[in-house]
Structure formats: C-alpha cells, structure tokens
Enzyme design. Structure first.
Site, PDB file in Angstrom:
ATOM      1  N   ASP A   1     -11.175   8.149  -9.038  1.00 50.00           N
ATOM      2  CA  ASP A   1     -11.481   7.687 -10.397  1.00 50.00           C
ATOM      3  C   ASP A   1     -10.546   6.505 -10.679  1.00 50.00           C
ATOM      4  O   ASP A   1      -9.321   6.647 -10.624  1.00 50.00           O
ATOM      5  CB  ASP A   1     -11.221   8.860 -11.367  1.00 50.00           C
ATOM      6  CG  ASP A   1     -11.424   8.494 -12.840  1.00 50.00           C
ATOM      7  OD1 ASP A   1     -11.264   7.306 -13.192  1.00 50.00           O
ATOM      8  OD2 ASP A   1     -11.698   9.409 -13.643  1.00 50.00           O
TER       9      ASP A   1
ATOM     10  N   ARG B   1       1.942   6.356 -26.056  1.00 52.46           N
ATOM     11  CA  ARG B   1       1.403   5.582 -24.930  1.00 52.46           C
ATOM     12  C   ARG B   1       1.179   4.136 -25.359  1.00 52.46           C
ATOM     13  O   ARG B   1       0.582   3.872 -26.400  1.00 52.46           O
ATOM     14  CB  ARG B   1       0.059   6.205 -24.548  1.00 52.46           C
ATOM     15  CG  ARG B   1      -0.179   6.349 -23.096  1.00 52.46           C
ATOM     16  CD  ARG B   1      -1.441   7.110 -22.774  1.00 52.46           C
ATOM     17  NE  ARG B   1      -2.611   6.772 -23.573  1.00 52.46           N
ATOM     18  CZ  ARG B   1      -3.859   6.845 -23.124  1.00 52.46           C
ATOM     19  NH1 ARG B   1      -4.105   7.226 -21.892  1.00 52.46           N
ATOM     20  NH2 ARG B   1      -4.875   6.562 -23.908  1.00 52.46           N
TER      21      ARG B   1
ATOM     22  N   TYR C   1     -14.862   0.158 -20.081  1.00 55.17           N
ATOM     23  CA  TYR C   1     -14.462  -0.157 -21.469  1.00 55.17           C
ATOM     24  C   TYR C   1     -12.956  -0.293 -21.662  1.00 55.17           C
ATOM     25  O   TYR C   1     -12.492  -0.543 -22.762  1.00 55.17           O
ATOM     26  CB  TYR C   1     -15.035   0.862 -22.466  1.00 55.17           C
ATOM     27  CG  TYR C   1     -14.842   2.323 -22.103  1.00 55.17           C
ATOM     28  CD1 TYR C   1     -13.595   2.930 -22.199  1.00 55.17           C
ATOM     29  CD2 TYR C   1     -15.919   3.101 -21.675  1.00 55.17           C
ATOM     30  CE1 TYR C   1     -13.417   4.257 -21.870  1.00 55.17           C
ATOM     31  CE2 TYR C   1     -15.751   4.436 -21.337  1.00 55.17           C
ATOM     32  CZ  TYR C   1     -14.498   5.012 -21.432  1.00 55.17           C
ATOM     33  OH  TYR C   1     -14.332   6.323 -21.099  1.00 55.17           O
ATOM     34  N   LYS C   2     -12.173  -0.104 -20.603  1.00 55.51           N
ATOM     35  CA  LYS C   2     -10.713  -0.251 -20.764  1.00 55.51           C
ATOM     36  C   LYS C   2     -10.329  -1.679 -20.374  1.00 55.51           C
ATOM     37  O   LYS C   2     -10.568  -2.613 -21.134  1.00 55.51           O
ATOM     38  CB  LYS C   2      -9.984   0.800 -19.919  1.00 55.51           C
ATOM     39  CG  LYS C   2     -10.290   2.245 -20.323  1.00 55.51           C
ATOM     40  CD  LYS C   2      -9.479   3.208 -19.470  1.00 55.51           C
ATOM     41  CE  LYS C   2      -9.921   4.639 -19.646  1.00 55.51           C
ATOM     42  NZ  LYS C   2      -9.627   5.199 -20.966  1.00 55.51           N
TER      43      LYS C   2
ATOM     44  N   PHE D   1      -7.033  13.482 -16.334  1.00 52.33           N
ATOM     45  CA  PHE D   1      -7.809  13.368 -17.572  1.00 52.33           C
ATOM     46  C   PHE D   1      -8.853  14.496 -17.577  1.00 52.33           C
ATOM     47  O   PHE D   1      -9.632  14.627 -16.634  1.00 52.33           O
ATOM     48  CB  PHE D   1      -8.477  11.998 -17.666  1.00 52.33           C
ATOM     49  CG  PHE D   1      -9.107  11.786 -19.005  1.00 52.33           C
ATOM     50  CD1 PHE D   1      -8.333  11.444 -20.107  1.00 52.33           C
ATOM     51  CD2 PHE D   1     -10.459  11.993 -19.188  1.00 52.33           C
ATOM     52  CE1 PHE D   1      -8.901  11.309 -21.362  1.00 52.33           C
ATOM     53  CE2 PHE D   1     -11.035  11.855 -20.448  1.00 52.33           C
ATOM     54  CZ  PHE D   1     -10.249  11.498 -21.526  1.00 52.33           C
TER      55      PHE D   1
HETATM   56  C1  LIG Z   1      -9.151   9.044 -15.796  1.00 53.44           C
HETATM   57  C2  LIG Z   1     -10.276   9.064 -16.768  1.00 53.44           C
HETATM   58  N1  LIG Z   1     -11.490   9.453 -16.358  1.00 53.44           N
HETATM   59  C3  LIG Z   1     -12.532   9.479 -17.222  1.00 53.44           C
HETATM   60  C4  LIG Z   1     -12.384   9.097 -18.530  1.00 53.44           C
HETATM   61  C5  LIG Z   1     -13.511   9.097 -19.527  1.00 53.44           C
HETATM   62  O1  LIG Z   1     -14.723   9.414 -19.005  1.00 53.44           O
HETATM   63  P1  LIG Z   1     -16.067   9.138 -19.824  1.00 53.44           P
HETATM   64  O2  LIG Z   1     -16.322   7.656 -19.709  1.00 53.44           O
HETATM   65  O3  LIG Z   1     -17.063   9.954 -19.115  1.00 53.44           O
HETATM   66  O4  LIG Z   1     -15.853   9.548 -21.232  1.00 53.44           O
HETATM   67  C6  LIG Z   1     -11.135   8.670 -18.982  1.00 53.44           C
HETATM   68  C7  LIG Z   1     -10.973   8.248 -20.391  1.00 53.44           C
HETATM   69  O5  LIG Z   1     -10.008   7.759 -20.835  1.00 53.44           O
HETATM   70  C8  LIG Z   1     -10.066   8.672 -18.080  1.00 53.44           C
HETATM   71  O6  LIG Z   1      -8.845   8.309 -18.493  1.00 53.44           O
END
Ligand SMILES: Cc1ncc(COP(=O)(O)O)c(C=O)c1O
Length: 413
Positions: free
Chosen positions: A198, A372, A223-224, A127
């Site tokens: 992550d 997706r 938030y997911k 990402f």
């Molecule tokens: C793997 C991953 N890291 C980070 C993020 C988003 O990061 P942030 O919360 O800083 O916008 C996402 C968003 O979908 C993601 O899929």
C-alpha cells in the site's frame, strides 16, 4: 538548542528548485497547510478542468463523451501515466475505486496465485481499513485463512513457509516509519509468498520502483500527495507476470473481456483491465489527472530531498523550542527511515490540534495522543516549517490549548 534561524529557512526557500510548483496550487491566505498527507491541496487547474468536464463533456457531449472525451479509457490512460511514478510498466496500472476496495481485489488475486497457504502477514498498527478489508475477504473465504499481525521489527521473522501473502504499507500512517520494500518483498519471495504494498503515504512524495523491488501487487490513493481531490479514485498495480493467472472477485462489466457484447456470463478482460469493476467516477477521475501530471513534471529525487530536509528541520525546531512542554517525537529521527510526515506525542494532543487550527495551522490528530504534520514539498515552503513551530511554541507557552472550546471532539479529527 538549535542555531537555525528564520532567515536560514527563507534562504532555503530562495534556493528551492521546486519553489515554482507552489504557484500551481490554490492555498487559502493565512493557512499553513500541513495536512497534505490526508487530503492534498487543490491544483489551480482543477477549476477550469471541472468546468470542462461538467459544462462541456457532460452537458454537451452527454453519453457520447464515453468515446469522444476518452471517459471509457480514463482508468487505463491515467494508469499509464501513474505507472511512471511507481516504477511500473504502462500496462500494469489502472485507476479505479478506493484503496481499500482495490486491496480486496489484489489480495483475492494473490491468494489464487499461492492457493496452498492460509496465512497473511500484516502490520497490526497499519491504517485500519487495510486490516478491515483483509478481515472482510477472509471471512468470505473461510477455509482456515488467518492474519498474522507483526509490527515493523517482527515482520521478517513472521514470514515463513505458511505465508500466502505479505500485505504491507510502505510508509506508516501514524509514525511515518518506512518499511524496506525490497528486503521484505525478497523475504516473501524466498518463501514463495506474494508481496502486496500500500503506497498511500509514499506515492507522489518519494521515488518508488515497484518492478525493481519485484513487487507483485500494489494499491495507493491519489488524494494525498498526488492532489487528486476528495475521494479521487485509487490505483492498482499488478505485475505483468501475474496477468491472466487470477480472477479478481468483483467481476463487474468493466472488467469483462467484451463489456458491450452483454454476454450472460463473466469472462475476464486480458491484463490489468480485469481489475476494473463498474462505471467510474469520471468527474473525480478527470480532476485526478491534474495532480498526476504535476507530479510527473517534478523531479522525485528533489521532492524527496526537500521532504527529508523539511521534516528534519521541523523536528529540530520543535525539540529545540518546545521540549519544556512534554512534546516528544514519535517518528524516526533518521530521515531516510521517515516518510513526509512527522508525528509527536503530547498528552492532550487533540485540543492542541484544535488550537493550532484556530491559529491557521492545519495539522491533524491521530488517537491516541498523537499530533501529525504532513509536508508536501510541491507546495509547502521552509517558511511554513518555521511559522508552524512558532505557532506551536506560542500555544504551548500560553497554555491556550486548555480552553474549554478545544476539548469537544469533531466527527473527523
Ligand atoms: C495506508 C492507508 N491505506 C488506505 C487508506 C484509505 O483507504 P480508502 O481510500 O479506501 O479510504 C489510508 C487513508 O489515509 C491510508 O493511510
């Protein structure tokens, strides 16, 4: 050709040990929500909780709520809760800021733990914000730091004695491929590198054991699959063995040893509190607690089992019913290698996603050419799997995704 029928899936819903969780979420009538891997659904309790935070804690308690409503300690008290979901000790996690900002902080910490090395290994197709944030930090540091990009099958070979830190995402945002956290972390440690993970696409949807895998640092959004709400703050995990051995770069007053002494110079707080920087988004953070509490009540083994079954069935049904239309699976076929979303290649994926939305299936598009579908076992049913494939099949068969109205790109895809 599959012999799975609609009534087989209804039967699975009937036997589903997690079925009662669906009632805890407010899902709009007529929508099959397969976007929980972007933004989780709203827990019903969020309505009462937001009223309490705004009308009672803010309106009546005013600044006193910092103490009386536990606002000041919320990053740590939620961190203690979330620790149980990721196999961490209660003093190793805080909730604060966004995933990307937290990644910036933990990578800076990691580079102090391994100061003699200059290479960071990352997946190039990760990402983008992770890669962008690391590039931003390295541009600040100068001094010869570089990223060595490696795709999934190249990662192990890319980790050598030049590597300071390995910075990986557990479940790939596009393909859903799971990286082996334990093996990659072990390889990083074998060359004395620090391992950062992550967990955005795995937290809340599969068992995670950071300490069993000996992970050094981790970040994740809420938030997911934790259903924390739009923009809800993210988590940071820092293994206890590293506490006190680094200084994270965003040295704000919330991470100071004595914020209310208002000293001239920064002195880091002990332990995980140092990862905080400034005043927290209390309304959002308060709402995030609801989704965390729901996830804590769910059996993560059962969540994972349902997720694997739903995604297996989805692939089987799409391949069986839609194979004539050049839709091909882009995610691992082996469920043990796959997270809770399934992606497919299709030449005109974007208009197809728009047509799906119009017929009540919320899924998303990821450039280039990928559809997706995210499955959230706490509120998606097996019937959702059947119905989504049914709608996909009918759109493809009618060719209705070719309508001119679907060709126009929205700002957010
Ligand atoms: C793997 C991953 N890291 C980070 C993020 C988003 O990061 P942030 O919360 O800083 O916008 C996402 C968003 O979908 C993601 O899929």
């Amino acid at each position: 050709m599959t012999n799975v029928t609609r009534s087989d899936l209804q039967q699975l819903d009937h036997e589903d040990p997690l079925a009662s969780f669906r009632e805890e979420f407010l899902l709009p009538e007529g929508i099959i929500y397969l976007n929980g891997n972007s933004l989780g659904a709203m827990p019903r309790e969020a309505v009462q909780r937001s009223r309490r935070v705004v009308e009672v804690e803010w309106a009546k308690g005013l600044i006193g709520s910092m103490n009386t409503a536990g606002w000041f300690e919320l990053p740590l008290s939620l961190g203690r809760k979330i620790a149980a979901l990721v196999g961490a000790a209660p003093n190793e996690v805080v909730i604060t800021d966004s995933t990307g900002i937290n990644l910036y902080k933990v990578l800076a910490a990691a580079l102090q733990i391994q100061p003699s090395r200059r290479v960071i290994v990352m997946e190039g197709s990760n990402f983008p914000t992770d890669n962008y944030m690391v590039q931003g930090l390295l541009a600040q540091l100068g001094d010869g730091y570089t990223i060595r990009f490696a795709e999934a099958d190249e990662i192990m070979a890319a980790i050598d004695a030049d590597v300071a830190a390995v910075c990986m995402t557990h479940v790939h945002y596009k393909t859903s491929n799971i990286l082996d956290m334990e093996t990659i972390t072990e390889r990083a440690h074998a060359v004395a590198a620090v391992a950062i993970w992550d967990l955005c696409h795995s937290i809340g949807v599969m068992p995670i054991d950071l300490n069993a895998c000996k992970v050094d640092f981790a970040v994740a959004c809420t938030y997911k699959y934790l259903n924390g709400g739009p923009g809800s703050p993210a988590m940071i995990f820092a293994a206890e063995k590293h506490h006190g051995k680094y200084r994270q770069p965003l040295t704000g007053w919330f991470g100071h040893a004595a914020p209310f002494d208002f000293e001239q110079d920064y002195r880091p707080a002990d332990g995980i509190r140092q990862m905080l920087s400034g005043t927290q988004p209390i309304v959002s953070m308060s709402l995030a607690e609801i989704g965390i509490d729901i996830a804590l009540r769910a059996d993560m083994q059962a969540v994972r089992a349902k997720s694997m079954r739903m995604t297996d069935l989805f692939i089987e049904l799409v391949e069986s019913r839609c194979s004539a239309f050049d839709v091909s699976v882009a995610s691992p076929r082996d469920a043990s290698q796959r997270g809770s979303q399934v992606s497919f290649y299709f030449a005109d994926a974007y208009p197809l996603v728009r047509a799906m939305h119009d017929r009540g299936v919320s899924c998303d598009y990821r450039a280039p050419g990928m559809l997706r579908f995210g499955f959230a076992p706490l509120y998606n049913s097996y019937a959702d799997v059947w119905n989504a494939v049914d709608i996909l099949y009918h759109i493809l068969q009618a060719g209705s995704w070719q309508d001119a109205q679907y060709q126009q790109r929205n700002l957010v895809t």
